[in-house]
Scaffold this active site. Structure first.
Site, PDB file in Angstrom:
ATOM      1  N   SER A 506      42.898  44.476  32.983  1.00  0.00           N
ATOM      2  CA  SER A 506      44.150  44.639  32.739  1.00  0.00           C
ATOM      3  C   SER A 506      44.480  43.467  31.734  1.00  0.00           C
ATOM      4  O   SER A 506      45.203  43.371  30.813  1.00  0.00           O
ATOM      5  CB  SER A 506      44.887  44.483  34.139  1.00  0.00           C
ATOM      6  OG  SER A 506      45.062  45.572  34.768  1.00  0.00           O
ATOM      7  N   SER A 714      38.964  53.735  32.777  1.00  0.00           N
ATOM      8  CA  SER A 714      39.785  52.107  32.642  1.00  0.00           C
ATOM      9  C   SER A 714      41.252  52.682  32.639  1.00  0.00           C
ATOM     10  O   SER A 714      41.870  51.872  33.426  1.00  0.00           O
ATOM     11  CB  SER A 714      39.225  51.421  31.619  1.00  0.00           C
ATOM     12  OG  SER A 714      39.034  52.280  30.217  1.00  0.00           O
ATOM     13  N   ASN A 717      41.887  54.068  36.450  1.00  0.00           N
ATOM     14  CA  ASN A 717      41.603  52.929  37.472  1.00  0.00           C
ATOM     15  C   ASN A 717      41.835  51.401  37.262  1.00  0.00           C
ATOM     16  O   ASN A 717      41.903  50.705  38.290  1.00  0.00           O
ATOM     17  CB  ASN A 717      40.295  53.060  38.082  1.00  0.00           C
ATOM     18  CG  ASN A 717      39.928  54.469  38.361  1.00  0.00           C
ATOM     19  OD1 ASN A 717      40.665  54.918  39.440  1.00  0.00           O
ATOM     20  ND2 ASN A 717      39.006  55.296  37.739  1.00  0.00           N
ATOM     21  N   TYR A 718      41.853  51.027  35.977  1.00  0.00           N
ATOM     22  CA  TYR A 718      41.803  49.570  36.037  1.00  0.00           C
ATOM     23  C   TYR A 718      42.849  48.922  35.120  1.00  0.00           C
ATOM     24  O   TYR A 718      43.325  47.682  35.545  1.00  0.00           O
ATOM     25  CB  TYR A 718      40.492  49.146  35.270  1.00  0.00           C
ATOM     26  CG  TYR A 718      39.139  49.356  36.173  1.00  0.00           C
ATOM     27  CD1 TYR A 718      38.952  48.274  36.960  1.00  0.00           C
ATOM     28  CD2 TYR A 718      38.318  50.650  35.792  1.00  0.00           C
ATOM     29  CE1 TYR A 718      37.828  48.601  38.020  1.00  0.00           C
ATOM     30  CE2 TYR A 718      37.325  50.481  36.709  1.00  0.00           C
ATOM     31  CZ  TYR A 718      37.036  49.412  37.813  1.00  0.00           C
ATOM     32  OH  TYR A 718      35.923  49.556  38.705  1.00  0.00           O
ATOM     33  N   ILE A 719      43.408  49.578  33.927  1.00  0.00           N
ATOM     34  CA  ILE A 719      44.424  48.865  33.225  1.00  0.00           C
ATOM     35  C   ILE A 719      45.635  49.098  34.168  1.00  0.00           C
ATOM     36  O   ILE A 719      46.137  50.542  34.355  1.00  0.00           O
ATOM     37  CB  ILE A 719      44.247  49.752  31.901  1.00  0.00           C
ATOM     38  CG1 ILE A 719      43.289  49.432  31.047  1.00  0.00           C
ATOM     39  CG2 ILE A 719      45.757  49.189  31.118  1.00  0.00           C
ATOM     40  CD1 ILE A 719      42.798  50.165  29.916  1.00  0.00           C
TER      41      ILE A 719
END
Length: 889
Positions: A506, A714, A717-719
């Site tokens: 992030s 991403s 799940n990640y950003i």
DNA sequence: CTATCAACTTAGAACCGTAGTT
DNA sequence: AACTACGGTTCTAAGTTGATAG
């Protein structure tokens, strides 16, 4: 490595160890000096692992685990009932209900569930995840339908009959013979063993004794499946639509459940059909038969007083549970790995949303601790304790290279690793400080990076590889994920290795977005956004296998570019042919004519001509095919056919003509120029072609850049989705361009709550000349009852607070999330909530109360921020993690 | 303790429908 | 108007994590 070591000051630990034992797991501090970096002075070095009790966690892999646990498909549901709940919080089997809430189920016409905003709810924490849960169970795959009698397996050259159960398994394989799985020897071997077992259990093959995989010919079955697929594809659109509608209708009731009385979607309500296990990478069990799941294998989880959905005719459910501390609706145990499969809520459900939100908030919170953690591991890299060196080095790798934790794996899984399970052979050290990582990570995706690391990390890695360590040995022999995570929790409760991935992803995204200029078309902005997304995907090593068609696709585009270039050159030659003098006037413009050499030109030309001809042939074929479908008389058909043939012949003649002139022109470099083709027109044409070349090249670059990188993982799940929303609002890019429909549903909470100024950072303000970052914390009851009536900073109070010496309590109204500002605190808390009302974004945040708590502690400042939402609290963060923070002033 | 396991998130592949060509 | 490349969705395998059994 015991946790007590961590608690105690290093010196104490060391002394203790030295007393208790001569050799300890300490490192000579001198090894940090440049002269003998990595080397340990004393011969009786602490690093030697002849010391059996010098705590290497375990000797790697040598001891075969008695993996005889043998994935038993338990036939007795009761054996499972006996199993005690694994969560401490679920000590009692009784479902827990919040005292004041009586389970009730809303009727269907109260369709306000669409607008339920859980993120405005008060209490998102607690062990109970639902109060009432009602659902309709699961959908089973259709029963097996035997193949038509003419479609048979060929064994040793002869068609053979199989009992339906065995035929089904053979069919699973037959469908895959052309795929990579089907060609994989391990897959073949595992499949064949299970196939034989099923065959023998069902009476064997009446026509032949099947023993040899290589004598099996599955092609007839394969062909049949292909044919069926085509038939399905060839159905009329109406027919397809009808089938789909029927399917949707029968599935409708399984798609939804009632969660605390609200209608919410179920995720995977279909039971996984039987098939062959498609393990990734070099999975030892790949190809094994995944058996059909029966209702008797399935445990349902729902409210005590909810109606139990009927099991399929003639069947019963394995078990009915009422555990409201877990978030699944049904489960069964799968036979290949013995693992549990769950039916869960859909991604857009409140429960998933809540845990997603918490995940991102936790990552955001890490931002307040990361500097201290980094500082800490930097110094620990030189620790005298082996475990601390390993701990700090591992933390470095997790933080900097976004490695996963890397838990240990058993023998019957693919050999993949993460940080803690890295082995000797996975890193190569190139002095002075370059490390080459080369290993297979999750899903057997290769992690290959040649990077420079902190010199001390390099030294440590060298120590971890030191003899007698050899290939096959763990690099980190004193730590594992649980040790690492415990260490992280000493900074911040709930902090684990994976939080670092979320945080760094992030953070990277935000930094990348900050670099993007707010200009250009929407599409250009999207391209920029994707480029930012790509840096994150690269950081996380999210790859995709280059599609089979990729190479061909690239070549096609390259050929198209070549062809365009060729046409451009021809246009320029024509210009010169019309006006020779132009060459003198603007030699640069014509220079590239020489860039096209004879051979290449001939190639391009011939390819062009061939393609043209191919197009004609294809069109003819298509026309004939279409004619075949038409319902007209035979005579009519024949007539049309002849017409088509004549037409085709004519076109071929024309093409021949084209070939002739083109070749002639190529030879003589003299072009037939139509009257309409003036110099001006030709120049315009050149311009047009140039633009097309530019666009196509860009498209090609994008294709190449994206060919090996998967952006979606991403993004999903990640950003932090609020960053995407921020980008959308700040850059005026419709959110539809960034989130698909499903993602918009999944991230509704983010779309609703973030604005164009949203940041990961939690407010920076200036107090008494000190610049301070303020963090989130969970409000306790007393705090949440404070009511606030103004949006400006209201009051500054000094009071004492649990554990903190002095507290500066700042209460304020903030408009929608924190605003990042370096120079002035009050600005951060500033105005303009009026316009937010019209934006339609999320009015609820107007109600939000922010509570800032600044702890002043000697020269340092302890910082915490509480954020309460109208008496309730959004974040799930505790007090424990507050830490000293030195002011930057 | 250590090994194992349940329950959850994260992951790429496979599949599918359709937007955007030609 | 057909085709196909592509994006989006579905599927299920493969991780992480923390609790608990032995």
């Amino acid at each position: 490595m015991s946790s007590s070591d961590e608690e105690t000051p290093l010196a104490t630990v060391r002394r203790k160890k030295l007393v208790s034992k001569h050799k300890t797991s300490t490192l000579e501090s001198e090894d940090d000096s440049d002269s003998n970096d990595g080397k340990i002075k004393t011969p009786t070095t602490s690093l030697s692992e002849e010391e059996a009790d010098d705590v290497p966690l375990k000797k790697r892999k040598i001891v075969t685990k008695t993996s005889v646990k043998k994935a038993t498909v338990k036939k007795e549901p009761s054996s499972q009932v006996a199993k005690a709940p694994r969560k401490r919080k679920a000590k009692s089997e009784e479902p827990k209900f919040k005292k004041d809430e009586t389970p009730k189920i809303k009727t269907e016409d109260e369709e306000e569930e669409e607008s339920y905003k859980w993120w405005e709810e008060q209490d998102l924490n607690g062990e109970v995840v639902w109060n009432t849960l009602e659902h309709n169970g699961v959908i089973f795959p259709p029963e097996y339908e035997p193949l038509p009698s003419k479609v048979k397996l060929i064994y040793d050259g002869k068609p053979v009959s199989l009992p339906p159960a065995a035929e089904e398994v053979a069919g699973f394989f037959a469908a895959l013979i052309e795929s990579d799985h089907g060609k994989n020897p391990v897959f073949q071997k595992n499949f064949f063993a299970d196939f034989l077992e099923v065959l023998n259990e069902n009476g064997g093959c009446p026509d032949a004794k099947i023993t040899d995989f290589n004598k099996c010919d599955f092609s007839k079955m394969f062909d049949y499946f292909q044919k069926q697929k085509e038939e399905k594809k060839a159905l009329s659109p109406q027919e397809k639509k009808r089938i789909k509608q029927e399917k949707d209708q029968m599935e409708e009731k399984y798609k939804f459940c009632y969660l605390n009385g609200r209608k919410e979607q179920v995720g995977n309500f279909r039971v996984e059909p039987p098939g062959l296990f498609r393990g990734r990478g070099a999975h030892p069990k790949t190809g094994k038969l995944k058996k059909r799941v029966q209702p008797e294998d399935i445990t349902l989880n729902l409210s005590k007083d909810a109606p139990v959905p009927p099991a399929p005719e003639g069947h019963t459910w394995g078990e009915i549970k009422h555990d409201n501390t877990v978030a699944w609706l049904a489960m069964w145990r799968e036979n290949v790995l013995g693992s549990v499969k769950y039916v869960r809520f859909a991604q857009n459900s409140s429960l998933k949303g809540i845990s997603d939100f918490k995940k991102f908030e936790k990552a955001r919170e890490l931002k307040n601790y990361i500097d201290a953690i980094r500082k800490d591991y930097q110094s620990k890299l030189r620790s005298e304790l082996m475990i601390d060196r390993q701990l700090s080095t591992a933390t470095y790798l997790i933080d900097i290279f976004a490695l996963r934790a890397g838990g240990e794996k058993s023998e019957d899984e693919a050999d993949t690793v993460g940080c803690c399970s890295l082995r000797y052979e996975h890193i190569f050290l190139k002095p002075p400080n370059t490390v080459v990582f080369d290993f297979l990570g999750k899903d057997s995706i290769r992690f290959y990076q040649e990077v420079e690391v902190d010199p001390q990390v390099f030294k440590n890695l060298r120590i971890f590889k030191k003899s007698p360590k050899k290939p096959g040995d763990n690099l980190f022999d004193r730590i594992d994920p649980s040790v690492v995570n415990k260490y992280f929790q000493s900074y911040l409760p709930g902090l684990t290795a994976k939080v670092f991935r979320t945080y760094n992803a992030s953070k990277t995204m935000q930094d990348q977005i900050d670099l993007i200029k707010n200009e250009g078309t929407v599409n250009e902005k999207v391209v920029n956004f994707n480029a930012a997304n790509r840096t994150v995907a690269t950081l996380c090593n999210h790859q995709r296998t280059v599609s089979k068609t990729h190479e061909a696709g690239v070549q096609k585009i390259n050929e198209r570019i070549e062809e365009m270039f060729w046409k451009k050159i021809i246009a320029k030659r024509m210009i010169l042919q019309l006006d020779k003098a132009l060459k003198k006037k603007d030699p640069a413009y014509f220079r590239e004519i020489d860039d096209l050499n004879k051979e290449t030109e001939q190639q391009v030309m011939e390819r062009f001509l061939d393609k043209e001809k191919e197009k004609l042939e294809k069109k003819y074929e298509r026309d004939l095919l279409k004619l075949g479908y038409e319902e007209i008389s035979k005579d009519e058909k024949k007539k049309r056919k002849d017409e088509l043939a004549a037409e085709h012949k004519e076109r071929l003649e024309k093409h021949k003509e084209l070939v002739k002139t083109t070749k002639q022109e190529f030879k003589t470099q003299k072009y037939e120029i139509k009257a309409s083709q003036t110099v001006e027109k030709l120049q315009q044409q050149v311009e047009k072609i140039e633009l097309r070349i530019k666009n196509t090249s860009l498209q090609l670059k994008d294709k190449e850049d994206n060919s090996q990188v998967a952006l979606s993982t991403s993004k999903i799940n990640y950003i932090d989705p609020r960053l995407t929303v921020m980008f959308s609002k700040k850059f005026d890019v419709p959110i539809e361009k960034l989130f698909t429909k499903t993602l918009r549903e999944k991230f509704a909470w983010a779309i609703d709550s973030a604005d164009e100024n949203w940041r990961l950072e939690l407010l920076q303000i200036e107090v008494a000349g000190l610049e301070v970052t303020v963090g989130l914390f969970q409000t306790s009851g007393e705090v949440s009852s404070v009511s606030i009536t103004s949006w400006r900073l209201l009051l500054v109070l000094l009071l004492s607070w649990s554990g903190l010496d002095l507290l500066l309590l700042v209460l304020g109204w903030l408009r929608r999330g924190s605003k990042h500002t370096r120079d002035s605190g009050t600005d951060g808390v500033s105005d303009s909530r009026t316009d937010s009302d019209t934006s339609g974004g999320g009015g609820h945040l107007r109600e939000q109360t922010w509570l800032l708590l600044l702890g002043l502690h000697r020269a340092a400042v302890r910082v915490v921020l509480g954020r309460c939402s109208h008496g309730g609290c959004l974040s799930g963060v505790g007090w424990g993690g507050s830490w000293s923070w030195s002011s930057s002033g």
